[in-house]
Design an enzyme around this catalytic site. Sequence first.
Site, short mmCIF file in Angstrom:
data_model
loop_
_atom_site.label_atom_id
_atom_site.label_comp_id
_atom_site.label_asym_id
_atom_site.label_seq_id
_atom_site.Cartn_x
_atom_site.Cartn_y
_atom_site.Cartn_z
N ARG A 138 0.81 -1.22 0.00
CA ARG A 138 0.00 0.00 0.00
C ARG A 138 0.84 1.27 0.00
NH1 ARG A 138 -4.23 -1.81 4.84
NH2 ARG A 138 -5.07 -3.67 3.78
N CYS A 157 0.04 14.68 -15.05
CA CYS A 157 0.34 13.70 -16.12
C CYS A 157 0.90 12.42 -15.49
CB CYS A 157 1.32 14.30 -17.11
SG CYS A 157 0.66 15.72 -18.02
#
Length: 282
Positions: A138, A157
């Site tokens: 995680r 982006c």
Amino acid sequence: MSKADDIFVDMCTDILENGTTTEGQKVRPHWEDGTPAYTIKRFGVCNRYDLREEFPAITLRRTALKSCMDEVLWIYQRKSNNVHDLHSHIWDEWADETGSIGKAYGYQVGKVSHYADGDYDQMDRVLKDLRENPYSRRIMTNLYTFSDLSEMHLYPCAYNAIYNVTQEPGESRPTLNMLLVQRSQDVLAANNWNVCQYAILLMMVAQVSNMNAGELVHMIADAHIYDRHVPIIRELISRPRHTAPKVSLNPEVTDFYQFTTDDLIVEDYECGPQVKNIPIAI
């Protein structure tokens, strides 16, 4: 020869030979003269770079590695969304009169969230988990916060960096790997820039976590070459290739927040001439 050159040439060749065009379609980007900026693109490009073999800087032209590092420090260390905190001017076009690019990039890294064991921003959480729970699946940062998109001057982006630790046979230290997810990329202007940025980030995080830097896997949803970039790309990928440069960090730095661009050591970077005045779609 540089493996990054091989990957870049193969990717560009594939886009040019097998990509699809957006010509004639409704597109958001445009050139400074107002002409629509069409692209040739490939969907779902995946490139792998092993930092244990070499640093992934292309040698077809020089990538400004210190500037790459400065921008990555701006986002993940300084956690800034203001261009006045950045030494280059690559973000100026998206900044307002105060220098802000809105709730983007560094702003998102610096947002504090509540966890069961305390309050942490995204980068501090990564560093803590790598120290205390390195085999967690995680460990990541995510810059794409839908509720804040309307207040970003540019949507992120390269937005998702996922860290993954492996224990390689025969190695005394664990290996830190990264998966970088990017929704869209201007291949000529940004490909190797982003690759080198996140390779440096991986090296920094690995060093302060007492790990070896391993693989950088780069996933690009929309890898594209703009119409006005095609002849530049064709010339670029025809150039001679050289051996990858030797890139390392000052080994004395053990705190992520103490790195500066002076701690990046670049040796033997032989490359082709710089490509100047690249038109940028906006």
